[in-house]
Scaffold this active site. Structure first.
Site, PDB file in Angstrom:
ATOM      1  N   CYS A 139      41.090  45.795  50.284  1.00  0.00           N
ATOM      2  CA  CYS A 139      40.236  44.748  50.870  1.00  0.00           C
ATOM      3  C   CYS A 139      41.381  43.624  51.090  1.00  0.00           C
ATOM      4  O   CYS A 139      42.152  43.694  51.780  1.00  0.00           O
ATOM      5  CB  CYS A 139      39.006  44.322  49.885  1.00  0.00           C
ATOM      6  SG  CYS A 139      37.634  43.393  50.888  1.00  0.00           S
ATOM      7  N   ALA A 140      40.871  42.455  50.695  1.00  0.00           N
ATOM      8  CA  ALA A 140      41.808  41.175  50.810  1.00  0.00           C
ATOM      9  C   ALA A 140      42.849  41.318  50.035  1.00  0.00           C
ATOM     10  O   ALA A 140      43.932  40.392  50.327  1.00  0.00           O
ATOM     11  CB  ALA A 140      40.824  40.072  50.599  1.00  0.00           C
TER      12      ALA A 140
END
Length: 424
Positions: A139-140
């Site tokens: 994800c991030a």
């Protein structure tokens, strides 16, 4: 009636294998031998995406890994995203002297920033990488943490679509769902977390073990494709203003199923109340994840809900079945023609056992389907029959949650959510 969509039990999953050579950490015939236990560190923080953290720890523990979930905060209790409270096994500062075979970072924008800003964690990860250890992020975290620490230089990687531009210029950006390049594994978001976790299992224990774990979980055979829900006797699920949803949890509940349901429904803006059927708010789930409920069952017994939905897992489902208060809530829900549902072990252990599937078609975890009176539709991954929704297991939990979103908010909203989570 919606189109019937039956899929075989999957034994494989897809990942991108790049040209960079891989050094296996365990023989691929791990199902034939007893693999050495691998030690894994999963750091979490306030704002961590709970699905990504919990799915990764759940899957790795299923494979036999010794997983330490460590908080970068000053306390073990972590306020993850979407109002979910997790309790870590240790503090990151207490892990400095330990060695790990793999360090895997979950995402969540706020959580990833807190991981990035933890000097102790940065030191642990960099020393681990220098020693040639496996490291991963989803994800991030690939761009926001590994990229900012300079640990992706010259490598191929992926991350959540909206933060791809955060990668340093010397990183080759990939749009694949999971990317394995040398000793680093990256992935896109909550909807790719199972694929990501199974890729980690493959790196630690070999493909046979990854296939074994994935098959038992009833994972999707074709990741990224649009999900399908089979529906019989269609009726509208009604609510006033915002759907009020009750999710009970117990010691031994399947954490992946519980967290995916809670997280996804809160993303859809439903009001989800998580209650413990135990005497305490904190429960220890099937694969040792510690989750703190919003309240106790007594509080919920006085309220009305638009849906009551049960995660599975043993002995969690047995705790549900033995709870007179919960069973009465379910019976009142069914008698009022209000929606109720269950996944994995709970359709068979709870609903069937208490007569809540009478006249209904349902599915359940494959080995428990023999307990169902009516097996005619039991091979469906997600099945709606009027005001009842059931599903098969951890690998169908996202489809199950999206099926609930679809019944309350419509197909368009559910697909929008699925794309946001990078599930489709």
């Amino acid at each position: 009636m919606a189109t019937r969509h039956l899929l075989p039990l999957p034994l494989i999953f897809r990942r991108l294998a790049l040209n960079r050579p891989l050094t296996p950490l365990f023989s691929s015939n791990s199902t034939m031998t007893s693999p050495a236990t691998k030690k894994v560190l999963i750091p979490i923080a306030d704002g961590t995406e709970p699905m990504e953290a919990v799915i990764t720890s759940d899957v790795l523990r299923r494979a036999g890994a010794d997983v330490t979930v460590a908080s970068v905060e000053k306390n073990l209790r972590v306020n993850a995203s979407f109002g979910i409270t997790l309790v870590a096994d240790a503090l990151v500062v207490d892990c400095e002297g330990s060695s790990f075979d793999l360090i895997s970072l979950p995402g969540g924008m706020v959580g990833a920033n807190r991981l990035r800003d933890c000097g102790v964690l940065e030191s642990i990860v960099k020393k681990h990488v220098e020693k040639g250890g496996l490291y991963a992020a989803i994800c991030a975290a690939p761009a926001g943490v590994l990229g900012s620490w300079g640990l992706l230089n010259g490598l191929k990687a992926t991350c959540y679509p909206s933060v791809m531009d955060k990668f340093p210029s010397n990183v080759t950006k990939m749009e694949s769902r999971v990317v394995v390049d040398g000793r680093v594994i990256t992935s896109r978001g909550p909807g790719t977390a199972i694929e990501f976790a199974l890729a980690l299992v493959e790196q630690l224990y070999g493909k046979d073990k990854a296939d074994e774990v994935g098959g038992f979980m009833v994972i999707r055979p074709r990741h990224g494709e649009e999900y399908t829900v089979n529906e019989l006797n269609s009726v509208g699920w009604k609510y006033d203003n915002t759907p009020q949803i009750l999710v009970p949890i117990a010691n031994g509940s399947e954490e992946m199923e519980a967290i995916i349901i809670i997280d996804s429904l809160r993303r859809a803006k439903a009001n989800v109340m998580v209650v413990s059927v135990e005497e305490k708010l904190q429960i220890v789930a099937r694969w040792n994840t510690k989750i703190v409920a919003d309240g106790l069952l007594d509080e919920a017994s006085k309220l009305q809900f638009d849906l009551i939905v049960l995660p599975g897992g043993l002995p969690g489902a047995e705790a549900f079945s033995n709870s007179e208060k919960l069973v009465n809530l379910l019976k009142n829900q069914a008698e009022s023609n209000k929606p109720y549902g269950a996944i994995c072990a709970s359709p068979a252990i709870v609903l069937e056992h208490h007569g809540l599937l009478k006249g209904k078609k349902a599915t359940a975890f494959p080995p428990l389907c023999e307990k169902l009176t009516d097996l005619s539709e039991s091979e469906n991954r997600v099945l709606v029959d009027g005001n009842l929704i059931t599903s098969r297991g951890p690998g169908t939990a996202m489809e199950f949650a999206l099926g609930i979103v679809e019944k309350f908010f419509g197909r368009e909203k559910a697909l929008e959510l699925a794309k946001t989570m990078v599930f489709v």
